[in-house]
Design a protein around this motif. Structure first.
Motif, PDB file in Angstrom:
ATOM      1  N   PHE A  95      28.487  33.510  36.492  1.00 22.30           N
ATOM      2  CA  PHE A  95      29.889  33.566  36.893  1.00 22.30           C
ATOM      3  C   PHE A  95      30.023  33.125  38.350  1.00 22.30           C
ATOM      4  O   PHE A  95      29.243  33.548  39.214  1.00 22.30           O
ATOM      5  N   ARG A 103      34.523  38.196  40.390  1.00 22.86           N
ATOM      6  CA  ARG A 103      34.575  37.055  39.477  1.00 22.86           C
ATOM      7  C   ARG A 103      35.921  36.344  39.610  1.00 22.86           C
ATOM      8  O   ARG A 103      36.935  36.976  39.902  1.00 22.86           O
ATOM      9  N   TYR A 113      37.323  32.496  32.987  1.00 24.29           N
ATOM     10  CA  TYR A 113      36.533  32.762  34.183  1.00 24.29           C
ATOM     11  C   TYR A 113      35.697  31.542  34.559  1.00 24.29           C
ATOM     12  O   TYR A 113      35.009  30.960  33.722  1.00 24.29           O
TER      13      TYR A 113
END
Length: 383
Positions: A95, A103, A113
């Protein structure tokens, strides 16, 4: 693998969230040459290939994000949210994170994401997952979304591991290359959604090398926000090269040669009679000269319908000379028709049309004035 159907220049962009109906599948098989579907729509892909074996059917995959709301596969990303979390629990980061360690969820796209596309491990797993999933599937390859150029999703650089967007560019260059080679070796193609290729000379050539390229904002960002003429011409120029075909198979020298796809989508208000649709099709002919693959049009993030214009099925024939500027518009003659596009912010001068032309609605006028960002195509009555 048959790539495309010369009888139509229609592109079906159908990776919205609504279920695909049998009626849509039958319409698409009859009207489009290329389809872009969600990875879970394997039944639709198989039906399209059954009804129209010449159709190219591509599977949507995101290069740059994973989605937390997808709890089971097949996933729209190359790496699932669950897999990324499991990897992080083992001490490795996939991430992307802000400076405070948070994140990065994309602005305007809840549950999306941003991933560390510069991570070799992320890229390796992306390629492995996608090639494994596509092997033996009815899909001809992948349309790889979010081959980004700028910060479209609120990344607000710098972030951990990336001071600027160039870090993303380098990672995506490598991911496209690795994924393209792996998919080609398995007889599949890769067609990235190449953002703003006009800003980086050679990007279209490099990133389309494994099956083709997709320009999602052809000639403009929205139904009312157009590229200016120099920017539009720069965009078009990237797609006009003599691109080498793609070799599919484990041994490139012995593989099947497939032409690269050039896929375009114009922005409209969602209605098929919106003038941007016809203008994009005119530009498709004026500058692409019948060599580009397929075109679609629609509203922002509207990917559930079956947009269509009758002219998408027209063949204007061989070009009779180059595109030329006349009265403020770009004009080109063909053996079976005529097309013109005005890329400027003001109406064109008066254009004189050849005789014996018709539009989709009736005989063509003898003269024509194109509105700003407007276009027209006609074919000869002898067709």
């Amino acid at each position: 693998m048959a790539l495309g159907n010369s009888a139509s220049r229609g592109l079906w962009v159908r990776y919205g969230g609504e279920p695909v109906t049998e009626e849509q599948i039958k319409f698409a098989a009859e009207h489009y040459s290329v389809a872009l579907l969600q990875p879970r729509q394997t039944y639709a892909a198989a039906r399209l290939k059954e009804l129209n074996p010449a159709m190219t059917v591509l599977c949507y995959k995101c290069l740059s994000s994973t989605r937390s709301y997808e709890t089971e596969g097949p996933y729209t990303s190359g790496v699932s949210y669950t897999e990324a979390e499991q990897v992080e629990q083992s001490g490795e980061q996939w991430f992307a994170r802000r400076s405070n360690g948070e994140r990065i969820e994309w602005t305007g796209y809840p549950g999306h994401y941003q991933m560390q596309v510069w991570s070799p491990s992320y890229r390796w797993h992306w390629v492995r997952n996608v090639t494994t999933e596509l092997a033996g599937s009815p899909f001809d390859g992948v349309m790889a979304d979010n081959d980004i150029h700028g910060d479209y999703y609120g990344l607000n650089l710098p972030i951990q591991g990336a001071r600027n967007v160039k870090k993303f560019h380098r990672g995506l260059d490598r991911l496209v290359k690795d994924a393209g080679r792996a998919l080609n070796a398995g007889g599949k193609i890769l067609v990235p959604n190449i953002a703003e290729s006009r800003e980086t000379l050679g990007k279209w050539e490099r990133h389309s090398a494994y099956g083709g390229g997709f320009e999602e904002v052809f000639l403009g960002w929205s139904a009312t926000d157009f590229l200016d003429q120099p920017s539009a011409l720069a965009q078009i120029k990237q797609m006009m090269g003599n691109h080498h075909p793609v070799s599919l198979g484990q041994v490139p020298e012995m593989g099947v040669l497939s032409p690269r796809l050039t896929l375009l989508r114009a922005s409209t208000d969602g209605q098929d009679d919106h003038p941007n649709f016809l203008a994009a099709l005119a530009a498709f002919w004026v500058f692409g000269a019948g060599q580009w693959s397929a075109l679609s049009a629609g509203g922002h993030d509207a990917h559930n319908g079956t947009p269509w214009r009758e002219e998408l099925a027209w063949d204007l024939g061989a070009p009779q000379g180059d595109a030329v500027m006349s009265e403020g518009a770009w004009v080109r003659r063909f053996s079976q028709g005529w097309a013109a596009i005005n890329l400027g912010p003001k109406k064109s001068g008066t254009l004189t049309l050849p005789p014996d032309l018709v539009s989709a609605t009736g005989p063509a006028p003898s003269t024509l004035v194109l509105p700003a960002h407007g276009g027209a195509i006609f074919r000869y009555t002898r067709n």
